[in-house]
Structures are given as C-alpha cells and as structure tokens.
Design an enzyme around this catalytic site. Structure first.
Site, PDB file in Angstrom:
ATOM      1  N   HIS A 168      16.246   0.196   6.835  1.00 20.50           N
ATOM      2  CA  HIS A 168      15.625  -1.005   6.247  1.00 20.50           C
ATOM      3  C   HIS A 168      14.134  -0.699   6.083  1.00 20.50           C
ATOM      4  CE1 HIS A 168      14.623  -5.068   5.239  1.00 20.50           C
ATOM      5  NE2 HIS A 168      13.829  -5.191   6.275  1.00 20.50           N
ATOM      6  N   ASN A 208       6.988  -1.687  19.730  1.00 20.11           N
ATOM      7  CA  ASN A 208       8.320  -2.285  19.688  1.00 20.11           C
ATOM      8  C   ASN A 208       9.265  -1.717  20.741  1.00 20.11           C
ATOM      9  OD1 ASN A 208       8.643  -4.401  17.556  1.00 20.11           O
ATOM     10  ND2 ASN A 208       7.606  -2.822  16.364  1.00 20.11           N
ATOM     11  N   ASP A 227      10.464 -16.886  23.256  1.00 22.57           N
ATOM     12  CA  ASP A 227       9.235 -16.428  22.614  1.00 22.57           C
ATOM     13  C   ASP A 227       8.233 -16.061  23.699  1.00 22.57           C
ATOM     14  OD1 ASP A 227       7.265 -15.859  20.576  1.00 22.57           O
ATOM     15  OD2 ASP A 227       8.403 -17.209  19.268  1.00 22.57           O
ATOM     16  N   ASP A 266      18.566  -6.834   2.134  1.00 22.76           N
ATOM     17  CA  ASP A 266      18.481  -5.875   1.034  1.00 22.76           C
ATOM     18  C   ASP A 266      19.720  -5.957   0.145  1.00 22.76           C
ATOM     19  OD1 ASP A 266      16.036  -4.701   2.184  1.00 22.76           O
ATOM     20  OD2 ASP A 266      17.402  -3.993   3.733  1.00 22.76           O
ATOM     21  N   GLN A 270       8.376 -17.877  11.825  1.00 24.64           N
ATOM     22  CA  GLN A 270       8.757 -18.333  10.489  1.00 24.64           C
ATOM     23  C   GLN A 270      10.244 -18.162  10.188  1.00 24.64           C
ATOM     24  OE1 GLN A 270       7.212 -19.229   7.268  1.00 24.64           O
ATOM     25  NE2 GLN A 270       5.667 -20.167   8.553  1.00 24.64           N
TER      26      GLN A 270
END
Length: 333
Positions: free
Chosen positions: A187, A105, A42, A159, A15
């Site tokens: 974050h 991650n 990807d 932010d 997205q």
C-alpha cells in the site's frame, strides 16, 4: 439474542475512526443482528476528544451497540476482542526518512501486538489500516506469536475501490458492474493496480475488462498512475488525508473477511506471502484472495504477463526492504 462481540478500533479519536465507528456500530460489517461492544483506544492526549466520540455514539442511539469502552490502556482495549481495526499509526511528517517512520511505528505495533497476544481471542481478525500498513501488520504479528499469522492483514481495499471506480467511470458502467480488479503488493506508490483479470457486466453478460476497454496504453499508464497517486491527490484537494473512503474500505475488508466472498469474486488483501506468483516470502503482500468460513486463500492460476511481473518485482523489492529495515529496528529495541 445473539451474544455481543467485542471490537477494538485504535486511533479512535481520529478522522478515519470518526466515519468507521458509525459504520461498524450500524451493523455494516458484522451483520444487522450482531450486537457489539466497541473498545476505543487512543493516546492520553486524545482522551478528551475520545469522550466526545463516546457521547456522539450514544447520541446516535444505535440498537446494536451494547457498550462503548474508551481507554488509553492497550490491556483494556484488546481484552477478549474478536476483531481489531488498527487505525492509529505515526504519520509521515515532512523531512522524515522512511526508516524513521518505520522506527516510530515499530514501537506502536510492538505494544499492540503484545497486547493482542496476551488479551485478545486467539481467533481475532486483525486489520492494519495505519501506514505503512503492510509492514506494520508484519511487526504486529511478530509480537503476537500465539495468534496465527493468517489472522493479520493489511488494507489495500481502498486502492482496490479506487481502481474499480476508475474502471467503472472509464467504461461508463455502475460500480457494481465491475469486479475482480486486483491490487498487488504494497500500500504505497509501488502498488500495482491490475485490471487484467477484471470483469465487467455489460449487455447482460460478464466480459473481460481488457477486451471491452481495448486500451492497453491506458491500463498500463494513466490508470496505474491515478490509483497510485490518488491519496496524494485527495490531500492536495482536501488538505487532509482520505478518511471517509478509508473507513468505508476498512469496513469492506472486514465484512468480506467475516462473511466471505461470492463464488468467482475475489478481493485484495495484504496477507503473509507464501511466494505465490514469484513474490518474496515472509512479507505482507497484497494478493487477490477468496474467503470462506473466515479463512482467506490466495487465488491461484492467474496469467501474469511480462509487464505485470515487472511491477510485482518492484513492489516486492520495496516490501523486502521495508521488512529488513523493520527487523533491524526490532533487533535494536
């Protein structure tokens, strides 16, 4: 004609990338006269979607875009790139512990760090967008020792943009009339949005936001809550996470890193901490920075009051914990 630069975007079928790729290819980041070769990375299950993205980029007929290289191979994706937008990451799923998220991650950013180390240009600018962005950037840099740590940053510009928008709305002025709003730390929901150093252009002069607003209770309460929880509010309303605004913020971040900041203006970036303002060293901490010749420098000498110091401590402690958890995962791999 200027020589084309290679730019990689990971999570390129997702997205955020859907908005981001168009902005980059239009010249909004690297300049209206800078030709580009886009590398789109990807995972294999998204290869079909990636082909559709390639078709759409072709159909946009963008003059600066010389070539598009879709791939599922990090070796191809990071070959000779001058800039990297690391958007793809494992999202937090319901019931997932933070350590599980970090573990997933670490594997992704270990591979990407190794590929950057081996194949990218040594002056590559690496922006980590995928969350937890600060610690993902730390992990990625850990696996790319031949690239300076200063070349890795995490995105807190979203932010900052959110905070700037809130201040502009509260004061009833245009966005361009507000500057130097800071995001400190992670974050995450511990970040500290700080308008204490902010400036507003009003009645043909730049003035202090705090003096013009004269509402400490707002700045130390609702303002912080709104910015900290804005991502969750977007998900609750849109049923999907921030995408357009995240893409715009990634462009803003890389644009300023590439082109520099105006004199007296500073922006928020997650960068390796040197301990400035009493923050923990060796974590990726969001600071106000000034940028010149593609090099950022933490703004020094700002006055930090007791309230602000307590907020910096909270977000710094979270980043220290994340770092230690990530390092424990690294050691077990």
């Amino acid at each position: 004609m200027t020589e084309a630069i290679r730019v990689v975007v990971t999570g390129a079928a997702g997205q955020i990338a859907y908005s981001l790729l168009y902005m980059i290819a239009r010249g909004e980041v690297f300049g209206k006269d800078q030709p580009l070769i886009l590398h789109l990375l990807d995972i294999p299950p998204m290869a079909g979607v990636l082909e559709g993205v390639v078709m759409e980029l072709a159909d946009c007929a963008l003059p600066l875009l010389q070539e598009v290289i879709p791939t599922t191979d990090p070796k191809v994706a990071f070959k000779d790139v001058s800039a990297a937008f690391l958007v793809g990451a494992m999202p937090r799923k319901e019931g997932m512990e933070r350590k599980d998220l970090l573990s997933a991650n670490v594997k992704i950013f270990k591979v990407q760090g190794q590929a950057l180390n081996e194949f990218a240009k040594k002056d590559v600018k690496v922006l980590v967008v995928g969350n937890p962005a600060n610690t993902n950037a730390l992990v990625c840099a850990n696996y790319a020792p031949s690239i300076p740590k200063e070349n890795f940053s995490a995105m807190t510009r979203l932010d900052q943009n959110r905070a700037t928008s809130q201040i502009a709305a509260k004061l009833g002025v245009p966005i361009a009339a507000v500057s130097n709003i800071i995001i400190w730390g992670n974050h995450s929901s511990t970040q500290y949005p700080d308008a204490g150093q902010g400036k507003v252009f009003i009645n043909d002069v730049w003035k202090s936001v705090t003096e013009v607003l004269n509402d400490t209770s707002f700045l130390q309460g609702p303002f912080i809550d709104i910015v900290q929880k804005r991502g969750a509010a977007v998900i609750a309303s849109r049923k999907m996470s921030s995408a357009m605004s995240a893409a715009k913020s990634a462009c803003d971040h890389m644009h300023d890193w590439w082109n520099g900041t105006a004199p007296g203006k500073f922006v928020s970036m997650g960068v390796f901490s040197d301990g400035s303002y009493g923050t923990p060293k060796d974590v990726v901490f969001s600071f106000p920075v000034e940028i010149k010749n593609k090099q950022w420098k933490i703004v020094q000498g700002l006055t930090i009051d007791g309230f602000s110091k307590s907020k910096l401590d909270i977000t710094g402690n979270e980043l220290r914990e994340e770092r230690d958890e990530a390092l424990s995962v690294l050691e077990s791999n």
